[in-house]
Structures are given as structure tokens and as C-alpha cells.
Scaffold this motif. Structure first.
Motif, mmCIF file in Angstrom:
data_model
loop_
_atom_site.group_PDB
_atom_site.id
_atom_site.type_symbol
_atom_site.label_atom_id
_atom_site.label_comp_id
_atom_site.label_asym_id
_atom_site.label_seq_id
_atom_site.Cartn_x
_atom_site.Cartn_y
_atom_site.Cartn_z
ATOM 1 N N PHE A 94 4.750 16.143 5.239
ATOM 2 C CA PHE A 94 4.100 17.381 5.659
ATOM 3 C C PHE A 94 4.270 17.494 7.171
ATOM 4 C CE2 PHE A 94 1.901 16.076 1.803
ATOM 5 C CZ PHE A 94 1.842 17.252 1.085
ATOM 6 N N GLU A 95 4.838 18.605 7.631
ATOM 7 C CA GLU A 95 5.168 18.721 9.048
ATOM 8 C C GLU A 95 4.679 20.042 9.628
ATOM 9 O OE1 GLU A 95 9.218 16.006 9.250
ATOM 10 O OE2 GLU A 95 9.419 18.143 8.795
ATOM 11 N N VAL A 96 4.170 19.969 10.851
ATOM 12 C CA VAL A 96 3.830 21.136 11.658
ATOM 13 C C VAL A 96 4.812 21.183 12.815
ATOM 14 C CG1 VAL A 96 2.110 22.179 13.170
ATOM 15 C CG2 VAL A 96 1.390 21.095 11.032
ATOM 16 N N HIS A 97 5.510 22.303 12.961
ATOM 17 C CA HIS A 97 6.574 22.446 13.953
ATOM 18 C C HIS A 97 6.151 23.446 15.031
ATOM 19 C CE1 HIS A 97 9.223 20.643 10.848
ATOM 20 N NE2 HIS A 97 8.579 21.443 10.021
ATOM 21 N N VAL A 98 6.521 23.150 16.271
ATOM 22 C CA VAL A 98 6.183 24.031 17.390
ATOM 23 C C VAL A 98 7.439 24.297 18.209
ATOM 24 C CG1 VAL A 98 4.769 24.346 19.445
ATOM 25 C CG2 VAL A 98 3.828 23.139 17.468
ATOM 26 N N ASP A 99 7.749 25.577 18.377
ATOM 27 C CA ASP A 99 8.925 26.033 19.127
ATOM 28 C C ASP A 99 8.448 26.707 20.411
ATOM 29 O OD1 ASP A 99 11.264 27.209 20.078
ATOM 30 O OD2 ASP A 99 11.307 28.771 18.531
ATOM 31 N N SER A 100 8.832 26.176 21.554
ATOM 32 C CA SER A 100 8.426 26.763 22.837
ATOM 33 C C SER A 100 9.551 27.533 23.518
ATOM 34 C CB SER A 100 7.920 25.667 23.780
ATOM 35 O OG SER A 100 8.919 24.691 24.003
ATOM 36 N N ALA A 113 2.475 11.516 6.654
ATOM 37 C CA ALA A 113 2.946 10.846 5.439
ATOM 38 C C ALA A 113 1.781 10.044 4.866
ATOM 39 C CB ALA A 113 4.129 9.935 5.743
ATOM 40 N N PHE A 114 1.615 10.073 3.536
ATOM 41 C CA PHE A 114 0.415 9.553 2.893
ATOM 42 C C PHE A 114 0.701 8.342 2.007
ATOM 43 C CE2 PHE A 114 -0.470 13.867 4.072
ATOM 44 C CZ PHE A 114 -1.792 13.825 4.502
ATOM 45 N N THR A 147 -0.097 8.268 8.012
ATOM 46 C CA THR A 147 0.505 8.039 9.318
ATOM 47 C C THR A 147 0.868 9.391 9.913
ATOM 48 O OG1 THR A 147 1.422 5.887 8.695
ATOM 49 C CG2 THR A 147 2.449 7.005 10.556
ATOM 50 N N LEU A 148 0.534 9.585 11.168
ATOM 51 C CA LEU A 148 0.896 10.808 11.883
ATOM 52 C C LEU A 148 1.842 10.450 13.013
ATOM 53 C CD1 LEU A 148 0.648 13.799 12.697
ATOM 54 C CD2 LEU A 148 -1.433 13.195 13.961
ATOM 55 N N GLN A 149 3.010 11.076 13.007
ATOM 56 C CA GLN A 149 4.010 10.835 14.049
ATOM 57 C C GLN A 149 4.302 12.110 14.822
ATOM 58 O OE1 GLN A 149 7.214 9.165 11.556
ATOM 59 N NE2 GLN A 149 7.000 7.275 12.749
ATOM 60 N N GLU A 150 4.631 11.945 16.081
ATOM 61 C CA GLU A 150 5.112 13.034 16.925
ATOM 62 C C GLU A 150 6.605 12.850 17.116
ATOM 63 O OE1 GLU A 150 3.250 14.402 20.949
ATOM 64 O OE2 GLU A 150 4.952 13.087 21.427
ATOM 65 N N LEU A 151 7.375 13.889 16.809
ATOM 66 C CA LEU A 151 8.831 13.826 16.919
ATOM 67 C C LEU A 151 9.311 14.879 17.907
ATOM 68 C CD1 LEU A 151 7.992 13.438 13.639
ATOM 69 C CD2 LEU A 151 10.399 12.829 13.563
ATOM 70 N N ARG A 152 10.135 14.436 18.843
ATOM 71 C CA ARG A 152 10.776 15.340 19.799
ATOM 72 C C ARG A 152 12.267 15.040 19.815
ATOM 73 N NH1 ARG A 152 7.056 17.918 23.253
ATOM 74 N NH2 ARG A 152 4.918 17.109 23.044
ATOM 75 N N PRO A 153 13.110 16.068 19.855
ATOM 76 C CA PRO A 153 14.556 15.847 19.827
ATOM 77 C C PRO A 153 15.003 14.896 20.939
ATOM 78 C CG PRO A 153 14.061 18.177 19.550
ATOM 79 C CD PRO A 153 12.774 17.511 19.909
ATOM 80 N N GLY A 154 15.832 13.933 20.568
ATOM 81 C CA GLY A 154 16.391 13.002 21.543
ATOM 82 C C GLY A 154 15.471 11.874 21.941
ATOM 83 N N ARG A 155 14.293 11.780 21.325
ATOM 84 C CA ARG A 155 13.349 10.714 21.646
ATOM 85 C C ARG A 155 12.980 9.950 20.379
ATOM 86 N NH1 ARG A 155 8.683 13.569 25.414
ATOM 87 N NH2 ARG A 155 10.055 14.924 26.670
ATOM 88 N N PRO A 156 12.594 8.683 20.514
ATOM 89 C CA PRO A 156 12.109 7.956 19.341
ATOM 90 C C PRO A 156 10.801 8.558 18.834
ATOM 91 C CG PRO A 156 12.470 6.472 21.223
ATOM 92 C CD PRO A 156 12.611 7.868 21.729
ATOM 93 N N ALA A 157 10.583 8.442 17.533
ATOM 94 C CA ALA A 157 9.325 8.925 16.963
ATOM 95 C C ALA A 157 8.163 8.155 17.583
ATOM 96 C CB ALA A 157 9.337 8.755 15.456
#
Length: 464
Positions: A94-100, A113-114, A147-157
Motif C-alpha cells: 500500500f503506497e501513498v505517492h507525492v509529486d512536487s 507492508a503488513f 513496516t512503513l518505508q520512505e522511498l525517494r528516487p536515487g536513495r536507499p529506502a
């Protein structure tokens, strides 16, 4: 607006009510329910745990340097009892995406993820064996963590929460005498600020069947009521500092963000039996988008594989190339239905005003081009929920937002008090172009959410 007299046979009204009731209440009774915004895609009609119902985003009223985002799933849950259990899917992201930047791609994604721990004796269904006053009680036989992860392009989770507790499905007042205490147990603090709550809530959707029947089917005289009045849903509610969401970390220079939520399930290669990765099966952006734009969008009468199903699997960065969707927005069917039901003259097609507000954002309010550091040439049309984080919190929120002089609320984000059915009706009938549309909704009977929001995070009413 020109109004003409209109009559409808009683038998037609009865049939309309039956169709609407079947579509909504088949969920709790039959083990099925609708997709994003509750009823809109045949493919996800029977896939309850991944079935996105509503997406909300607003500046947190008691923490105005943060944004609260709520993604609700598995709607139309029955009121609590010892035998009702509505877990989160464990084979799903389950993902929430934010575009700036406005290119339809996420600058940051929050992924849940559960996992499940089931200690119920064989042959029993109750998740709780005795009254529960905290999530640590041994009486809780069925537990979920995430588990809740933050993902940003080009960076490790980056892991924000490990083994976070999920508030279980409400089992009634005898077994869960203080569900608010369980919710506090299930609220996790995030590193660097913010928090998250995962669990069950009373559905906040301010829904009006009477208005919906006019928009979707062109049927007048359908009784006004809220079919989610006594139902629950699952939520993943986030509170995130604005600087973590804004382009270059500057919400003053770059206040506009686009938000959408997805559910993706693990897929197998049917030939080799190997893991074939993750497949997106649900997508949520603006409220009622597919119902008001796609004619195939009801699970009872929809077309599997049609536009509503295609929407569930597409990503916003591809919307600008999806001519079939753009055509539906440019020449919508909703105004014709509203005209039939109300006698009000519909605006002429094509509708550039709808293309602007749904796919680009309002120019002076929610367009990504308001961000000073954005590359205007890279901005793409996309169906997402847009929020201008610089808009002050309204001290007296109005359910019809901009039409009632309230700059906050849908289409500038979405709050639990926003009347999206009334707003969609007014947008469809030309309200954004100066057409007087207040007569369409001013006499609406359903004006408040089923249960009031709380004053503090997660702002959600306790489950029924």
C-alpha cells in the motif's frame, strides 16, 4: 440557468433506488464492495482488502506545519462484533505517492507492508478472547503489524516504522471498552517529526445518494441518505512535515503537491511459477473521478477491462498520453444526466474548464506551475489530488469550500467535511466558469459526515 418541468414514473424511481442500494449494500452482505470512492471499477469489485475507497489530504489543523494524508481501504465494513475481522492484506504494498514537480512521478513514496500473527484456536473466529484494554493484552489472538518505508528516487529506502501495531477490528464495547486507548497504542511517531495511525475507523465519507443518482444516472427523486452511515473502513493515516513533501524542502516557494494512493499485489509468472514482481491493482486520486467521468465505472453494470479498470493499473505520468480518458473529461456524460434529473441546461462541450481542474489544477490555487522552482515544461496532465500547502487552515470550514468562500478543501486537497458530491455536481454544470449553480445543492439534506472528526490526530471517528 434555464429550467424545464420534469416528471418521472414512480416505477422508475423505485428501480433506481433498488439499483443504488444493491450496488452499495452488496458489499457487507455478500463479501464484496466497490473500488476507489467505493463503487467504480469492475476489476476490484471483489478484491476487498486492496479496494481503495477514499483519499484525503489537508493541512493539519492542530499542527499547521504538517500535512495529514489518509488513504482508506476495504470500505463498507459492518459494525463491530466479536466475529467481524477486516485485516489488511499481507501480500500487498500500500503506497501513498507525492509529486512536487508536476510530472506525474513521485518525489517521495510512503510504503506500508503488513504481517499477521494468528493465535486463534482452530475452528474459532473471534480475534479477542477477553476484554482488551491495550494492544499488549494476551487476549488479542489475531494481531497485525506493519513496516512503513520512505522511498525517494536515487536513495536507499528509509524505514520509518518497524513492527508498527495495527489497531484491530472493533469487537464491540464489551470486548473493547476503550477503543480510543487502542488507537493511541497504534499511533507511531516518525523520525524527524510526524506520525501515523493504521487501523479501523468509522467511514468519514460525506456521501449523498440523492445527488449521486442525478450525476451518475440522471434520476431525480431518489431519497437522500448516506449509505456509509453505520459502516467502517481501514485507514493508513499519515502526518508529515510540509518540508518533507515540498519541492526542495521549501513549502513557501513550492507549496503545491499532487497526491495519489495505490495498492499493488505480488504476481506470479504462471508459466514458471516464479515471482513476477508487483502489479498495481488499485489507484485513488480525486474523489468520484471514475464515477463521474467513465460510463463503465459501476461494478454491477460496468465492463471488465474498460476505462475504470484501466485507470486502476495506470500511473499518473501516463495520463497525458491517455486520449480516451482526456476525451471523457473534455466531453463528460454527467452534465447530461444532471440536466435530465433537474431540468437545468447543461454547459456545451467541449469542457476545457474540467480538463484544467481535473488534470492540471486550478491556475491560481493548485497548479504545479505555482511552484517557483518547478520546470513548467516538464509539468504533465495527471489525475491526482492536489493540495496547496500555503493555504491557511479555515477556522470555519464550509462543506462546499470555494463556492462558500472557503479556500481550503476540495479541490484544494480534501477534508472529511467536504461535500464532494455537491461540489462535483456544481463543477460539472459549469460552476468554475461563473455559471450560477447554487440552486442545485442548496437544499441538500445530507450536509455532514456520518460521524464527526476528532480534534486531534488522526482526526478520524472511532469505529461503529
Amino acid at each position: 440557468m434555464r429550467v424545464r418541468q420534469l416528471t418521472l414514473p414512480a416505477s422508475s424511481v423505485a428501480l433506481a433506488c433498488a439499483v443504488l442500494a444493491a450496488g452499495w449494500f452488496a458489499g457487507p452482505v455478500s463479501g464484496q464492495a466497490g473500488a476507489a470512492s467505493h463503487v467504480d471499477a469492475p476489476s476490484t469489485f471483489a478484491d476487498l482488502p486492496r479496494d481503495g475507497s477514499d483519499l484525503y489530504a489537508f493541512t493539519s489543523p492542530d499542527a499547521p506545519d504538517t500535512v495529514t494524508i489518509a488513504a482508506d481501504y476495504h470500505a463498507l465494513q459492518l459494525p463491530g462484533s466479536p466475529l467481524t475481522l477486516y485485516p489488511f492484506a499481507t501480500d500487498t504494498r500500500f503506497e501513498v505517492h507525492v509529486d512536487s514537480t508536476g510530472d506525474g512521478k513521485a518525489e517521495v513514496t510512503y510504503r506500508y507492508a503488513f504481517r499477521t500473527e494468528d493465535k486463534r484456536p482452530p475452528g474459532t473466529g473471534a480475534a479477542v478472547s477477553a476484554p482488551v484494554r491495550s494492544l499488549a493484552d494476551d487476549a488479542v489472538r489475531f494481531r497485525q503489524t506493519y513496516t512503513l518505508q520512505e522511498l525517494r528516487p536515487g536513495r536507499p529506502a528509509r524505514t520509518l516504522v518497524e513492527n508498527g501495531a495495527v489497531a484491530p477490528s472493533y469487537a464491540g464495547g464489551r470486548l473493547m471498552p476503550d477503543y480510543d486507548a487502542l488507537r493511541r497504542d497504534a499511533t507511531a511517531q516518525l523520525p524527524g517529526g510526524g506520525r501515523t495511525y493504521v487501523g479501523q475507523i468509522a467511514d468519514s465519507f460525506l456521501f449523498n445518494v440523492g445527488l449521486y443518482a442525478k450525476i451518475r444516472f440522471g434520476i431525480p427523486l431518489v431519497p437522500e441518505f448516506n449509505p456509509v452511515q453505520f459502516t467502517n473502513a481501514n485507514t493508513m493515516t499519515l502526518q508529515i512535515p510540509k518540508k518533507d513533501l515540498a519541492l526542495r524542502g521549501d513549502p513557501q516557494r513550492n507549496p503545491v503537491i499532487g497526491i495519489w494512493a495505490t495498492a499493488s499485489r505480488r504476481s506470479l509468472d504462471v508459466q514458471g511459477g516464479e515471482d513476477a514482481g508487483w502489479v498495481q491493482v488499485s489507484r485513488m486520486g480525486q474523489p468520484h473521478f471514475t464515477e463521474t467521468m467513465f460510463p463503465d465505472g459501476l461494478p454491477l453494470i460496468g465492463t471488465p477491462g474498460g476505462l475504470s479498470d484501466q485507470y486502476q493499473s495506470r500511473t499518473p505520468d501516463r495520463d497525458g498520453d491517455w486520449e480516451a480518458m482526456i476525451e471523457q473529461v473534455r466531453e463528460p456524460f454527467g452534465p447530461r444526466n444532471i440536466s435530465l434529473a433537474t431540468g437545468t441546461e447543461p454547459p456545451d462541450n467541449p469542457r476545457p474548464d474540467l480538463v484544467e481542474y481535473l488534470l492540471h489544477g486550478l491556475k491560481k490555487v493548485t497548479a504545479h506551475t505555482l511552484n517557483k522552482d518547478v520546470d513548467a515544461k516538464a509539468v504533465r496532465p495527471a489525475e491526482v489530488l492536489r493540495l496547496n500547502m500555503a493555504t491557511p487552515v479555515s477556522q470555519q470550514p464550509q462543506r462546499e469550500t470555494m463556492f462558500d468562500g472557503d479556500p481550503e478543501g476540495y479541490p484544494n486537497g480534501r477534508r472529511f467535511t467536504d461535500d464532494t458530491d455537491a461540489l462535483q455536481m456544481r463543477f460539472l454544470m459549469g460552476g468554475l466558469t461563473g455559471v450560477q449553480t447554487d440552486a442545485l445543492t442548496k437544499h441538500a439534506l445530507v450536509k455532514t459526515p456520518p460521524k464527526p472528526s476528532t480534534r486531534t490526530f488522526p482526526y478520524r471517528p472511532l469505529p461503529h
